[in-house]
Scaffold this motif. Structure first.
Motif, mmCIF file in Angstrom:
data_model
loop_
_atom_site.group_PDB
_atom_site.id
_atom_site.type_symbol
_atom_site.label_atom_id
_atom_site.label_comp_id
_atom_site.label_asym_id
_atom_site.label_seq_id
_atom_site.Cartn_x
_atom_site.Cartn_y
_atom_site.Cartn_z
ATOM 1 N N GLY A 168 0.830 -1.202 0.000
ATOM 2 C CA GLY A 168 0.000 0.000 0.000
ATOM 3 C C GLY A 168 0.858 1.243 0.000
ATOM 4 N N VAL A 169 0.210 2.381 0.113
ATOM 5 C CA VAL A 169 0.879 3.677 0.150
ATOM 6 C C VAL A 169 0.962 4.102 1.611
ATOM 7 C CG1 VAL A 169 0.758 6.093 -0.580
ATOM 8 C CG2 VAL A 169 0.007 4.282 -2.135
ATOM 9 N N TYR A 170 2.161 4.491 2.040
ATOM 10 C CA TYR A 170 2.395 4.865 3.437
ATOM 11 C C TYR A 170 3.023 6.240 3.520
ATOM 12 C CZ TYR A 170 1.359 0.043 4.578
ATOM 13 O OH TYR A 170 0.730 -1.164 4.724
ATOM 14 N N PHE A 171 2.653 6.965 4.548
ATOM 15 C CA PHE A 171 3.209 8.278 4.837
ATOM 16 C C PHE A 171 4.200 8.094 5.981
ATOM 17 C CE2 PHE A 171 3.134 12.404 7.013
ATOM 18 C CZ PHE A 171 3.451 13.236 5.946
ATOM 19 N N CYS A 180 5.726 6.618 0.603
ATOM 20 C CA CYS A 180 6.332 5.496 -0.097
ATOM 21 C C CYS A 180 5.249 4.476 -0.438
ATOM 22 C CB CYS A 180 7.436 4.849 0.726
ATOM 23 S SG CYS A 180 6.857 3.924 2.131
ATOM 24 N N THR A 181 5.562 3.654 -1.393
ATOM 25 C CA THR A 181 4.637 2.606 -1.802
ATOM 26 C C THR A 181 5.322 1.260 -1.621
ATOM 27 O OG1 THR A 181 3.636 4.064 -3.444
ATOM 28 C CG2 THR A 181 3.255 1.696 -3.706
ATOM 29 N N ILE A 182 4.653 0.365 -0.909
ATOM 30 C CA ILE A 182 5.144 -0.997 -0.759
ATOM 31 C C ILE A 182 4.342 -1.855 -1.726
ATOM 32 C CG2 ILE A 182 5.351 -2.971 0.795
ATOM 33 C CD1 ILE A 182 5.780 -0.990 3.073
ATOM 34 N N LEU A 183 5.054 -2.507 -2.597
ATOM 35 C CA LEU A 183 4.411 -3.329 -3.624
ATOM 36 C C LEU A 183 4.282 -4.770 -3.153
ATOM 37 C CD1 LEU A 183 6.438 -1.991 -6.697
ATOM 38 C CD2 LEU A 183 4.128 -1.312 -5.975
#
Length: 188
Positions: free
Chosen positions: A7-10, A24-27
């Motif tokens: 997901g997308v994390y701040f 950031c984005t964790i794929l």
């Protein structure tokens, strides 16, 4: 804590007066055939397990601390003058000690001691947490069943701890205050 789901994390970092943040984005790992629901289920399961372990250890630490305080009060208590308070205090110490001994192994001091002293209840939850934490975030039926079993066992243990902390200690404190002795306190 467990590994986060894709997901997308701040992310924010603060040091003194300086602050920096980014996104950031964790794929998802393309080699694992997992759905968004698999990740959600894993996250929900692990959060619930971590929450239970935290609650457990907070209650263990609180009861252990209160037991030590009560033991110190009983050392200085005039047994003849305050016989009833002394006897009730000894009974309460016994109940707290029994609960604590069921929850944690305090005799084990080193890695080698695990063979000499059996693990206790909190270790069962920690073992399940460690076994479930995996590079492949998928919850097995066996993990679900084991968590259900442990949760069923934890419920009455948690209720006993709550009764000790929120009822029995308060009643005993009142008795100590009325005798002019003082009281035990729960640390936050």
């Amino acid at each position: 804590g467990h590994k986060v789901s894709p997901g997308v994390y701040f992310i924010s970092l603060k040091a003194g007066d300086q602050k920096d943040s980014t996104q950031c984005t964790i794929l998802p790992n393309p080699y694992y055939p997992l759905s968004a629901e698999d990740y959600r289920e894993y996250d929900h399961y692990m959060l619930a397990l971590e929450k239970s372990i935290t609650e457990m250890h907070q209650k263990v630490n609180t009861i252990y601390d209160l037991k030590k305080q009560l033991e110190n009060v009983l050392k200085d208590l005039d047994r003849d003058l305050h016989k009833e308070a002394y006897e009730q205090g000894k009974t309460l110490v016994g109940k707290m000690k029994s609960w604590d001994e069921y929850m944690v192994q305090r005799m084990s001091k080193s890695y080698d001691d695990t063979g000499n002293y059996p693990n206790k209840f909190t270790s069962e939850f920690l073992f399940l947490l460690n076994q479930t934490e995996s590079g492949i975030p998928r919850i097995t039926d066996a993990s679900r069943e084991r968590l259900a079993e442990l949760t069923k066992q934890w419920e009455p243990l948690s209720a006993t701890a709550t009764e000790i902390i929120e009822t029995e200690i308060l009643v005993y404190n009142q008795q100590l205050w009325e005798a002019g002795i003082g009281a035990l306190r729960k640390k936050d």
